[in-house]
Design a protein around this motif. Structure first.
Motif, mmCIF file in Angstrom:
data_model
loop_
_atom_site.group_PDB
_atom_site.id
_atom_site.type_symbol
_atom_site.label_atom_id
_atom_site.label_comp_id
_atom_site.label_asym_id
_atom_site.label_seq_id
_atom_site.Cartn_x
_atom_site.Cartn_y
_atom_site.Cartn_z
ATOM 1 N N ALA A 61 17.210 17.877 -76.564
ATOM 2 C CA ALA A 61 16.852 17.725 -75.147
ATOM 3 C C ALA A 61 16.855 19.069 -74.432
ATOM 4 C CB ALA A 61 17.836 16.767 -74.466
ATOM 5 N N LEU A 62 17.824 19.915 -74.758
ATOM 6 C CA LEU A 62 17.880 21.235 -74.132
ATOM 7 C C LEU A 62 16.650 22.063 -74.491
ATOM 8 C CD1 LEU A 62 19.381 23.440 -72.549
ATOM 9 C CD2 LEU A 62 20.571 24.034 -74.666
ATOM 10 N N ARG A 63 16.284 22.070 -75.756
ATOM 11 C CA ARG A 63 15.096 22.843 -76.174
ATOM 12 C C ARG A 63 13.833 22.333 -75.486
ATOM 13 N NH1 ARG A 63 17.688 22.262 -81.326
ATOM 14 N NH2 ARG A 63 16.210 20.619 -81.917
ATOM 15 N N GLU A 64 13.749 21.015 -75.330
ATOM 16 C CA GLU A 64 12.575 20.443 -74.669
ATOM 17 C C GLU A 64 12.473 20.911 -73.219
ATOM 18 O OE1 GLU A 64 9.165 18.094 -73.949
ATOM 19 O OE2 GLU A 64 10.116 18.794 -75.808
ATOM 20 N N LEU A 65 13.598 20.908 -72.498
ATOM 21 C CA LEU A 65 13.587 21.348 -71.105
ATOM 22 C C LEU A 65 13.337 22.853 -70.994
ATOM 23 C CD1 LEU A 65 16.534 19.205 -69.702
ATOM 24 C CD2 LEU A 65 14.132 19.053 -69.015
ATOM 25 N N LEU A 66 13.884 23.625 -71.890
ATOM 26 C CA LEU A 66 13.659 25.072 -71.869
ATOM 27 C C LEU A 66 12.189 25.404 -72.071
ATOM 28 C CD1 LEU A 66 16.746 26.334 -73.921
ATOM 29 C CD2 LEU A 66 16.323 26.704 -71.484
ATOM 30 N N ARG A 67 11.496 24.575 -72.832
ATOM 31 C CA ARG A 67 10.072 24.839 -73.105
ATOM 32 C C ARG A 67 9.152 24.330 -72.005
ATOM 33 N NH1 ARG A 67 11.438 22.755 -78.590
ATOM 34 N NH2 ARG A 67 11.675 24.551 -79.989
ATOM 35 N N ASP B 102 10.102 23.194 -68.524
ATOM 36 C CA ASP B 102 10.470 23.133 -67.104
ATOM 37 C C ASP B 102 10.339 24.483 -66.389
ATOM 38 O OD1 ASP B 102 11.493 20.943 -65.290
ATOM 39 O OD2 ASP B 102 12.913 22.519 -64.792
ATOM 40 N N ASN B 103 9.456 25.328 -66.870
ATOM 41 C CA ASN B 103 9.194 26.610 -66.211
ATOM 42 C C ASN B 103 10.476 27.427 -66.026
ATOM 43 O OD1 ASN B 103 7.511 28.537 -65.011
ATOM 44 N ND2 ASN B 103 7.824 27.711 -62.956
ATOM 45 N N VAL B 104 11.241 27.552 -67.101
ATOM 46 C CA VAL B 104 12.501 28.289 -67.072
ATOM 47 C C VAL B 104 12.227 29.787 -67.217
ATOM 48 C CG1 VAL B 104 14.713 28.645 -68.226
ATOM 49 C CG2 VAL B 104 13.743 26.335 -68.049
ATOM 50 N N THR B 105 12.759 30.587 -66.297
ATOM 51 C CA THR B 105 12.658 32.040 -66.435
ATOM 52 C C THR B 105 13.959 32.614 -66.980
ATOM 53 O OG1 THR B 105 13.294 32.286 -64.098
ATOM 54 C CG2 THR B 105 10.925 32.271 -64.616
ATOM 55 N N THR B 106 15.074 32.331 -66.314
ATOM 56 C CA THR B 106 16.392 32.676 -66.841
ATOM 57 C C THR B 106 17.307 31.484 -66.626
ATOM 58 O OG1 THR B 106 17.016 33.680 -64.728
ATOM 59 C CG2 THR B 106 16.184 35.157 -66.446
ATOM 60 N N ALA B 107 18.231 31.278 -67.553
ATOM 61 C CA ALA B 107 19.083 30.093 -67.471
ATOM 62 C C ALA B 107 20.476 30.398 -67.991
ATOM 63 C CB ALA B 107 18.465 28.941 -68.272
ATOM 64 N N ILE B 108 21.458 29.711 -67.416
ATOM 65 C CA ILE B 108 22.821 29.730 -67.933
ATOM 66 C C ILE B 108 23.132 28.323 -68.421
ATOM 67 C CG2 ILE B 108 25.260 30.136 -67.430
ATOM 68 C CD1 ILE B 108 24.445 32.062 -65.265
ATOM 69 N N VAL B 109 23.631 28.227 -69.653
ATOM 70 C CA VAL B 109 23.960 26.939 -70.267
ATOM 71 C C VAL B 109 25.479 26.864 -70.416
ATOM 72 C CG1 VAL B 109 23.576 25.394 -72.214
ATOM 73 C CG2 VAL B 109 21.774 27.002 -71.528
ATOM 74 N N LEU C 294 13.387 12.250 -69.596
ATOM 75 C CA LEU C 294 12.784 13.259 -70.476
ATOM 76 C C LEU C 294 11.422 12.838 -70.979
ATOM 77 C CD1 LEU C 294 15.640 14.660 -72.760
ATOM 78 C CD2 LEU C 294 14.106 15.955 -71.288
ATOM 79 N N ALA C 295 11.258 11.547 -71.272
ATOM 80 C CA ALA C 295 9.983 11.071 -71.819
ATOM 81 C C ALA C 295 8.852 11.228 -70.806
ATOM 82 C CB ALA C 295 10.113 9.617 -72.257
ATOM 83 N N LEU C 296 9.156 10.924 -69.531
ATOM 84 C CA LEU C 296 8.129 11.014 -68.489
ATOM 85 C C LEU C 296 8.063 12.396 -67.865
ATOM 86 C CD1 LEU C 296 8.786 7.611 -66.648
ATOM 87 C CD2 LEU C 296 7.059 8.116 -68.390
ATOM 88 N N GLY C 297 9.140 13.183 -68.011
ATOM 89 C CA GLY C 297 9.166 14.501 -67.402
ATOM 90 C C GLY C 297 9.266 14.448 -65.900
ATOM 91 N N GLU C 298 9.965 13.431 -65.382
ATOM 92 C CA GLU C 298 10.094 13.308 -63.934
ATOM 93 C C GLU C 298 11.442 12.685 -63.593
ATOM 94 O OE1 GLU C 298 7.936 8.975 -63.232
ATOM 95 O OE2 GLU C 298 6.731 10.803 -63.059
ATOM 96 N N THR C 299 11.821 12.829 -62.320
ATOM 97 C CA THR C 299 13.097 12.325 -61.848
ATOM 98 C C THR C 299 12.897 11.018 -61.108
ATOM 99 O OG1 THR C 299 13.906 14.577 -61.604
ATOM 100 C CG2 THR C 299 15.109 12.866 -60.435
ATOM 101 N N THR C 300 13.791 10.080 -61.345
ATOM 102 C CA THR C 300 13.758 8.817 -60.627
ATOM 103 C C THR C 300 14.965 8.738 -59.712
ATOM 104 O OG1 THR C 300 14.938 7.739 -62.438
ATOM 105 C CG2 THR C 300 12.544 7.626 -62.473
ATOM 106 N N ALA C 301 14.789 8.072 -58.580
ATOM 107 C CA ALA C 301 15.888 7.941 -57.627
ATOM 108 C C ALA C 301 16.990 7.097 -58.239
ATOM 109 C CB ALA C 301 15.385 7.298 -56.330
ATOM 110 N N PRO C 302 18.234 7.386 -57.899
ATOM 111 C CA PRO C 302 19.335 6.593 -58.442
ATOM 112 C C PRO C 302 19.187 5.131 -58.055
ATOM 113 C CG PRO C 302 20.153 8.562 -57.344
ATOM 114 C CD PRO C 302 18.698 8.458 -57.015
#
Length: 474
Positions: free
Chosen positions: A232-238, A240-247, A370-378
């Motif tokens: 999941a982390l690798r998918e988001l890094l690829r 989500d337009n990541v420039t620099t990140a702290i994990v 992750l599958a849809l690549g979008e956020t849903t409201a709680p």
């Protein structure tokens, strides 16, 4: 409002302008004037609000007048970690370049000889971690009787790291007639008690609700099993337009393994944690600041207070064990008015941890699919399903629903036969009983299962509770 309106000297204003700043942040605007007036102060501010400059700037002007003496620092700044102490020292060098001030850094992981040499010549500002300061004090290598100004920074983190007894000892060795400034992101009872004991009629400044998070940070939680976190982390890094990140991870071993895994998949990653010596940690941090690596895997202690410009993302690979750590972790992005994104991985075992985080921050964190690549409201918490009943009575009620009607009347509940069997019991149960050796029972007329209890929904007992579908924040 400009910095000139705060009463700072012309030499200091020139240094601030040279650093590229024109307007003070809210914490700076409210803190600098009372500090210049020599008042004690409690500052409650989340990370990334410009808190360091809020006490560094007025201190430079206050210390601009006076004389330094050997082994007797004129002011003391206590920081919980080496990295944060080093960053405060950088601020003094940047803003104090037009003042004749000497500074010493007293931290672990560095040769003590050089630090003692600096102290012997006299310093205006001593920036120290409690452990190393107590070590030198107990050896008689430093005297605190000449300290006019004390700053306790990141007080809540001092509490988490077990430094409060050292802080109390240090405060008791300082002159009673001094100025004391205390800064913290939260104000737990222990810190309030410390402030009541060692501060005199302090000015209280709060620029954000305690434990609130920066509104410039878009927060998300990702429901993911532990074994799928790296993927999941690798998918988001690829994506989500990541420039620099702290994990962030909870354990030092996880930090090491995660950095190694990311490198093996072609990512430019580094690591920083407590098992590394100070020089290695500094080198890795400089690589990250210089852009040589774009991803920094870190533990909480090593990365506390890191101030790196332009961090676009923070990933909580593990849900933090302590809710306060969540606020400090995600505060590494969205600094200085910039926007940032924070993702927290939530495994099923993190339910309690994420609930504590959401309780502290004041509301549920949106779920990222992750599958849809979008956020849903709680989603709202569903009604609690009815507790299933046990025994033959439950079987009767489930298989012969009272809600099914015939001619407007509910069906009567069938009576058990002499064998104790319910004639409405499912066919499967009947076959099992027939196969088992038992005494002969009178034949029960075979009955077709009630249509309400057949089909795709047979056996379904209400909606799946939300807390089973999505655990907690990672």
């Amino acid at each position: 409002m400009s910095f000139a309106d705060l009463g700072l000297s012309d030499e200091l204003l020139q240094a601030v302008e040279a650093a590229g700043y024109t307007e003070p942040t809210p914490i700076q605007a409210q803190t600098i004037p009372p500090v210049l007036m020599m008042k004690d102060l409690i500052g409650i501010a989340q990370t990334g609000t410009g808190k360091t400059a809020a006490f560094v700037l007025p201190m430079i002007d206050i210390l601009g007048h006076g004389r330094r003496r050997a082994l007797m620092p004129r002011s003391l700044i206590l920081e919980p970690t080496r990295e944060l102490a080093a960053q405060v020292a950088e601020n003094f060098e940047k803003y104090g370049k037009n003042h004749d001030l000497k500074m010493a850094l007293l931290i672990g992981g560095v040769q003590m000889g050089d630090q003692l040499k600096a102290l012997s010549g006299g310093v205006d500002v001593l920036i120290a971690t409690p452990g190393r300061l107590m070590d030198l004090f107990e050896r008689g290598k430093i005297m605190l009787t000449g300290c006019e100004l004390l700053v306790i920074d990141e007080a809540d983190r001092m509490l988490d790291m077990g430094f409060i007894p050292d802080i109390e000892t240090i405060c008791s060795k300082l002159p009673a007639n001094r100025q004391t400034l205390l800064f913290s992101a939260t104000m737990p009872p222990v810190i309030k008690k410390l402030a009541d004991r060692f501060l005199t009629n302090p000015k209280y400044v709060e620029v954000a609700r305690p434990a609130s998070t920066n509104t410039n940070i878009a927060q998300h939680k990702v429901a993911v099993p532990s074994r799928k976190k790296r993927e999941a982390l690798r998918e988001l890094l690829r994506t989500d337009n990541v420039t620099t990140a702290i994990v962030f991870a909870n354990r030092k071993t996880t930090v090491r393994e995660l950095a190694k895994s990311l490198k093996s998949h072609g990512f430019s990653a580094g690591e920083i944690h407590g098992d590394m010596d100070q020089s290695a940690r500094n080198a890795e941090l400089e690589r990250f600041k210089a852009g040589e690596i774009s991803i920094l895997c870190a533990s909480d202690v090593a990365a506390r207070g890191l101030d790196v410009k332009g961090v676009s993302h923070v990933f909580n690979f593990d849900t933090p064990w302590h809710p306060d750590d969540y606020v400090h972790r995600i505060g590494r992005t969205g600094r200085g008015g910039a926007t940032g994104r924070a993702f927290t991985f939530v495994a099923p075992e993190d339910a309690e941890a994420i609930a504590n985080v959401e309780k502290l921050t004041g509301g549920p964190i949106p779920v990222y699919d992750l599958a849809l690549g979008e956020t849903t409201a709680p989603a709202e918490k569903p009604a609690r399903p009815e507790k299933p009943r046990r025994g033959a009575k439950a079987a009767q009620e489930e298989k012969s629903p009272q809600g099914a009607k015939s001619d407007g009347e509910p069906k009567p509940t069938p009576k058990p036969t002499r064998s104790g069997r319910n004639p409405a019991a499912p066919v499967e149960e009947e076959r099992v009983e027939a196969a088992a050796p038992a005494r002969k029972a009178p034949r029960v007329p075979r009955r077709t299962a009630d249509p309400v209890a057949t089909g795709d929904d047979a056996g379904w007992n209400g909606p799946v509770p939300q807390f089973l579908a999505v655990s907690a924040l990672a």
